[in-house]
Design a protein around this motif. Sequence first.
Motif, PDB file in Angstrom:
ATOM      1  N   MET A   1      71.436   5.232  48.422  1.00  0.00           N
ATOM      2  CA  MET A   1      72.115   4.061  47.868  1.00  0.00           C
ATOM      3  C   MET A   1      71.830   2.841  48.747  1.00  0.00           C
ATOM      4  O   MET A   1      71.751   2.954  49.961  1.00  0.00           O
ATOM      5  N   ARG A   2      71.666   1.694  48.113  1.00  0.00           N
ATOM      6  CA  ARG A   2      71.438   0.446  48.852  1.00  0.00           C
ATOM      7  C   ARG A   2      72.807  -0.136  49.227  1.00  0.00           C
ATOM      8  O   ARG A   2      73.589  -0.512  48.355  1.00  0.00           O
ATOM      9  N   VAL A   3      73.072  -0.215  50.540  1.00  0.00           N
ATOM     10  CA  VAL A   3      74.404  -0.545  51.044  1.00  0.00           C
ATOM     11  C   VAL A   3      74.329  -1.712  52.014  1.00  0.00           C
ATOM     12  O   VAL A   3      73.447  -1.754  52.884  1.00  0.00           O
ATOM     13  N   LEU A   4      75.251  -2.646  51.867  1.00  0.00           N
ATOM     14  CA  LEU A   4      75.343  -3.759  52.811  1.00  0.00           C
ATOM     15  C   LEU A   4      76.567  -3.563  53.699  1.00  0.00           C
ATOM     16  O   LEU A   4      77.633  -3.159  53.226  1.00  0.00           O
ATOM     17  N   VAL A   5      76.416  -3.879  54.978  1.00  0.00           N
ATOM     18  CA  VAL A   5      77.530  -3.829  55.919  1.00  0.00           C
ATOM     19  C   VAL A   5      77.809  -5.241  56.420  1.00  0.00           C
ATOM     20  O   VAL A   5      76.987  -5.833  57.125  1.00  0.00           O
ATOM     21  N   ALA A   6      78.938  -5.794  56.032  1.00  0.00           N
ATOM     22  CA  ALA A   6      79.380  -7.096  56.541  1.00  0.00           C
ATOM     23  C   ALA A   6      80.195  -6.845  57.795  1.00  0.00           C
ATOM     24  O   ALA A   6      81.200  -6.157  57.755  1.00  0.00           O
ATOM     25  N   GLY A   7      79.733  -7.391  58.913  1.00  0.00           N
ATOM     26  CA  GLY A   7      80.331  -7.079  60.207  1.00  0.00           C
ATOM     27  C   GLY A   7      79.517  -6.024  60.937  1.00  0.00           C
ATOM     28  O   GLY A   7      80.039  -5.237  61.717  1.00  0.00           O
ATOM     29  N   ALA A   8      78.197  -6.026  60.689  1.00  0.00           N
ATOM     30  CA  ALA A   8      77.317  -4.980  61.219  1.00  0.00           C
ATOM     31  C   ALA A   8      77.214  -4.999  62.741  1.00  0.00           C
ATOM     32  O   ALA A   8      76.900  -3.975  63.349  1.00  0.00           O
ATOM     33  N   GLY A  52      76.817 -19.031  48.957  1.00  0.00           N
ATOM     34  CA  GLY A  52      75.412 -18.914  48.572  1.00  0.00           C
ATOM     35  C   GLY A  52      74.681 -17.875  49.402  1.00  0.00           C
ATOM     36  O   GLY A  52      73.908 -17.065  48.867  1.00  0.00           O
ATOM     37  N   SER A  53      74.932 -17.864  50.698  1.00  0.00           N
ATOM     38  CA  SER A  53      74.268 -16.879  51.561  1.00  0.00           C
ATOM     39  C   SER A  53      74.745 -15.465  51.242  1.00  0.00           C
ATOM     40  O   SER A  53      73.976 -14.506  51.328  1.00  0.00           O
ATOM     41  N   LEU A  54      76.008 -15.340  50.842  1.00  0.00           N
ATOM     42  CA  LEU A  54      76.535 -14.027  50.476  1.00  0.00           C
ATOM     43  C   LEU A  54      75.867 -13.518  49.202  1.00  0.00           C
ATOM     44  O   LEU A  54      75.535 -12.329  49.097  1.00  0.00           O
ATOM     45  N   ARG A  55      75.682 -14.398  48.228  1.00  0.00           N
ATOM     46  CA  ARG A  55      75.021 -13.977  46.984  1.00  0.00           C
ATOM     47  C   ARG A  55      73.611 -13.486  47.261  1.00  0.00           C
ATOM     48  O   ARG A  55      73.165 -12.486  46.703  1.00  0.00           O
ATOM     49  N   ASP A  56      72.898 -14.191  48.136  1.00  0.00           N
ATOM     50  CA  ASP A  56      71.539 -13.774  48.489  1.00  0.00           C
ATOM     51  C   ASP A  56      71.555 -12.420  49.195  1.00  0.00           C
ATOM     52  O   ASP A  56      70.741 -11.540  48.904  1.00  0.00           O
ATOM     53  N   ALA A  57      72.481 -12.254  50.122  1.00  0.00           N
ATOM     54  CA  ALA A  57      72.551 -11.007  50.893  1.00  0.00           C
ATOM     55  C   ALA A  57      72.891  -9.820  50.011  1.00  0.00           C
ATOM     56  O   ALA A  57      72.434  -8.698  50.254  1.00  0.00           O
ATOM     57  N   LEU A  58      73.683 -10.041  48.961  1.00  0.00           N
ATOM     58  CA  LEU A  58      74.180  -8.950  48.119  1.00  0.00           C
ATOM     59  C   LEU A  58      73.285  -8.640  46.918  1.00  0.00           C
ATOM     60  O   LEU A  58      73.600  -7.737  46.137  1.00  0.00           O
ATOM     61  N   LYS A  59      72.173  -9.345  46.763  1.00  0.00           N
ATOM     62  CA  LYS A  59      71.275  -9.078  45.644  1.00  0.00           C
ATOM     63  C   LYS A  59      70.738  -7.654  45.716  1.00  0.00           C
ATOM     64  O   LYS A  59      70.207  -7.215  46.731  1.00  0.00           O
ATOM     65  N   GLY A  60      70.884  -6.910  44.620  1.00  0.00           N
ATOM     66  CA  GLY A  60      70.369  -5.549  44.554  1.00  0.00           C
ATOM     67  C   GLY A  60      71.185  -4.519  45.303  1.00  0.00           C
ATOM     68  O   GLY A  60      70.795  -3.351  45.385  1.00  0.00           O
ATOM     69  N   VAL A  61      72.336  -4.921  45.843  1.00  0.00           N
ATOM     70  CA  VAL A  61      73.185  -4.007  46.618  1.00  0.00           C
ATOM     71  C   VAL A  61      74.141  -3.279  45.677  1.00  0.00           C
ATOM     72  O   VAL A  61      74.722  -3.870  44.776  1.00  0.00           O
ATOM     73  N   GLY A  93      79.204  -8.088  41.205  1.00  0.00           N
ATOM     74  CA  GLY A  93      78.392  -7.072  40.525  1.00  0.00           C
ATOM     75  C   GLY A  93      78.293  -5.756  41.263  1.00  0.00           C
ATOM     76  O   GLY A  93      77.579  -4.839  40.821  1.00  0.00           O
ATOM     77  N   LEU A  94      78.993  -5.615  42.360  1.00  0.00           N
ATOM     78  CA  LEU A  94      78.933  -4.380  43.142  1.00  0.00           C
ATOM     79  C   LEU A  94      79.598  -3.208  42.414  1.00  0.00           C
ATOM     80  O   LEU A  94      80.508  -3.408  41.615  1.00  0.00           O
ATOM     81  N   ARG A  95      79.154  -2.010  42.731  1.00  0.00           N
ATOM     82  CA  ARG A  95      79.818  -0.804  42.203  1.00  0.00           C
ATOM     83  C   ARG A  95      81.027  -0.425  43.045  1.00  0.00           C
ATOM     84  O   ARG A  95      81.957   0.203  42.552  1.00  0.00           O
ATOM     85  N   ARG A  96      81.015  -0.830  44.324  1.00  0.00           N
ATOM     86  CA  ARG A  96      82.111  -0.420  45.218  1.00  0.00           C
ATOM     87  C   ARG A  96      82.141  -1.311  46.450  1.00  0.00           C
ATOM     88  O   ARG A  96      81.099  -1.706  46.990  1.00  0.00           O
TER      89      ARG A  96
END
Length: 296
Positions: A1-8, A52-61, A93-96
């Motif tokens: 799964m493609r996952v983003l971590v905010a606060g990495a 705007g930066s968040l939308r870019d970071a979350l594309k395809g996540v 648009g995230l699943r979770r």
Amino acid sequence: MRVLVAGASGFVGSRLCPALEAAGHEVLAMTRHPAKYRGAGKAVRGDVADVGSLRDALKGVEAAYYLVHSLDSADFKRRDADAARAFARAGAGLRRIVYLGGLGDDDDALSEHLASRREVERLLGETGVPVTVLRAGIVIGHGGTSWELTRQLVEHLPAMVTPRWVDTRTQPIAVADVVRYLVGVLGHPEAAGRTFDIGGPEVLAYRDMLQRVAAIEGRPLLILPVPLLSPRLSSYWLSLVTDIDVTTGRALIDSMTNEVVVRDDAIRRIVEFEPMGYDEAVLQALGERAKSRRPA
């Protein structure tokens, strides 16, 4: 799964990213300064103050972990609410979304810190994305603010005059076990949209925690609780004997008046393992600290 971590780059996030990779996920580590990031995952630029930066970071996540807070800021409640709203809008648009919040009874007079964590839970789900919330109390691990406060008090003071919060009960948990829960819930669809309490196997007063760290380190410790030491005075006292700043110290001390223990252990039937005890968590944290201080 493609996952983003905010606060990495944070205390929990820096441990979560490699654990997610080890579990087979494609990890995007969100940071304001990608060129400086040295942790696990692919660094992507994202700033919770810039939608705007968040939308870019979350594309395809597909799923995102939200581990952001502003506890060291005097207006942390407003800043954390604004950041959560922005993240929710960008991640519609995230699943979770998976969020690490704080324990505490909703019918209690929650501190501003814990009430803010509850508000963030609500705001993250405003656009309809299922949010999995894990609520924890004291997290034991090298670099964690609450743990550092405990360790430094024990190591700097053979005797201490403390407020009444020293007898408040909490349920500390090792940071390694927090990460196991965070990774584990992602593989369970039944965890979506639910809130879980997480904690270690022992319920302890803060006095117990301090005394057991002292025993492990072989240090003397005398604790004398007094009824009239205000949160403001306590925070100044902490800033003198530890490296915790006054603003963060005040927020933590206010929260120490709230009992933070697990009321529902449903998470144990979804992510099944035996959390480590307090002494083992302390030894692991001290070992990590010792390792980090060795010459490269």
